[in-house]
Design an enzyme around this catalytic site. Structure first.
Site, PDB file in Angstrom:
ATOM      1  N   GLU A  56      76.397  38.838  24.874  1.00 57.37           N
ATOM      2  CA  GLU A  56      77.277  39.773  24.172  1.00 57.37           C
ATOM      3  C   GLU A  56      77.551  39.301  22.748  1.00 57.37           C
ATOM      4  O   GLU A  56      77.634  40.111  21.824  1.00 57.37           O
ATOM      5  CB  GLU A  56      78.571  39.945  24.960  1.00 57.37           C
ATOM      6  CG  GLU A  56      78.364  40.720  26.259  1.00 57.37           C
ATOM      7  CD  GLU A  56      79.595  40.733  27.154  1.00 57.37           C
ATOM      8  OE1 GLU A  56      80.045  41.833  27.521  1.00 57.37           O
ATOM      9  OE2 GLU A  56      80.103  39.640  27.486  1.00 57.37           O
ATOM     10  N   GLU A 112      77.245  39.221  35.275  1.00 61.53           N
ATOM     11  CA  GLU A 112      78.638  39.389  35.706  1.00 61.53           C
ATOM     12  C   GLU A 112      78.787  39.977  37.104  1.00 61.53           C
ATOM     13  O   GLU A 112      79.701  39.627  37.852  1.00 61.53           O
ATOM     14  CB  GLU A 112      79.397  40.260  34.695  1.00 61.53           C
ATOM     15  CG  GLU A 112      79.765  39.546  33.398  1.00 61.53           C
ATOM     16  CD  GLU A 112      78.671  39.601  32.362  1.00 61.53           C
ATOM     17  OE1 GLU A 112      78.914  39.209  31.208  1.00 61.53           O
ATOM     18  OE2 GLU A 112      77.537  40.039  32.708  1.00 61.53           O
TER      19      GLU A 112
END
Length: 255
Positions: A115, A135
């Site tokens: 990210e 995740e």
């Protein structure tokens, strides 16, 4: 600037930020995010710096993710605050910086690490790099922009595949799908990134700042109108006058 978890160096209009937590594969903890935020804010105001490179220490990891130990006991309110603060203080700040930010992805770029790289304007990767958003294996979803920036870079289908499967992809595959711009041997990565940064640093910083803002609005209704507005605005800037004069005089511009 003195920091505990990052190293900031400046040379020839280029600043290199190195995330320096090698014992935890450069994982992002709260302090590192704060330090990165402070560094980017300072560099954005530094007129001597025209391009910023961000990388990780060592050859194993760019950023292996967020430091999970810091939020294992969080509830909904704390988790939302964590994500919102991350967006505001760092990830959105990088994306909207007035100067180009290049990620030199040296090794693992997972979760918050990917990210972070995606918030940068350009991504170069080493041949040993592995990229992914794992995740969902923890019962979580990306919280620092992964579900929003990845589809814009690689398309919705591939983004869904990466997020839902949590699989890591190698640097060569990342280049194939447009997630990174170029792939280089580990020992050449920073050199090649600096070469690109030098090329960019020789161009008009005023025009580049406008271009960053316009590109960031390219998927909104304001995109075309913003481009038209900025195209007009740069005609009043000193860089345009110097650039056109240099072209007509057949010399290199001095921005």
């Amino acid at each position: 600037m003195k920091f505990e978890n990052i190293i900031v160096e400046k040379e020839d209009k280029i600043s290199v930020i190195t995330i320096n937590r090698p014992t935890s594969l450069n994982a992002l903890n709260a302090k590192t995010i704060r330090e990165l935020s402070e560094a980017f804010e300072s560099l954005d105001k530094d007129e001597e710096v025209r391009v910023v490179i961000i990388t990780g220490s060592g050859e194993k990891s760019f950023v292996a993710g967020a430091d999970i130990k810091e939020f294992t006991d969080f509830g909904q309110k704390e988790a939302e605050e964590l994500a919102r603060n991350g967006h505001t203080s760092l990830f959105n700040k990088i994306e909207n910086l007035s100067k180009p930010v290049i990620a030199a992805v040296n090794g693992f770029a997972l979760g918050g690490g990917l990210e972070l790289a995606m918030a940068c304007h350009i991504r170069y990767a080493s041949e040993n790099a592995k990229l992914g958003l794992p995740e969902v294996t923890l019962g979580l979803i990306p919280g620092y922009g992964g579900t929003q920036r990845l589809p814009k870079l690689v398309g919705k289908g591939l983004a869904n595949e990466m997020i839902f499967s949590a699989k890591m992809i190698p640097a060569t595959r990342a280049k194939e799908i447009g997630l990174v711009n170029e792939v280089y041997p580990v020992e050449e990565l920073l050199t090649k990134t600096k070469e690109l940064a030098t090329t960019i640093a020789n161009n008009s910083p005023m025009a580049i700042a406008k271009a960053i803002s316009a590109v960031n609005l390219s998927d909104t209704e304001r995109g075309f109108d913003t481009e038209i507005q900025y195209f007009g605005e740069v005609f009043e800037l000193d860089d345009k006058k110097e650039g056109v004069a240099a072209f007509l005089e057949k010399r290199k511009p001095n921005f």
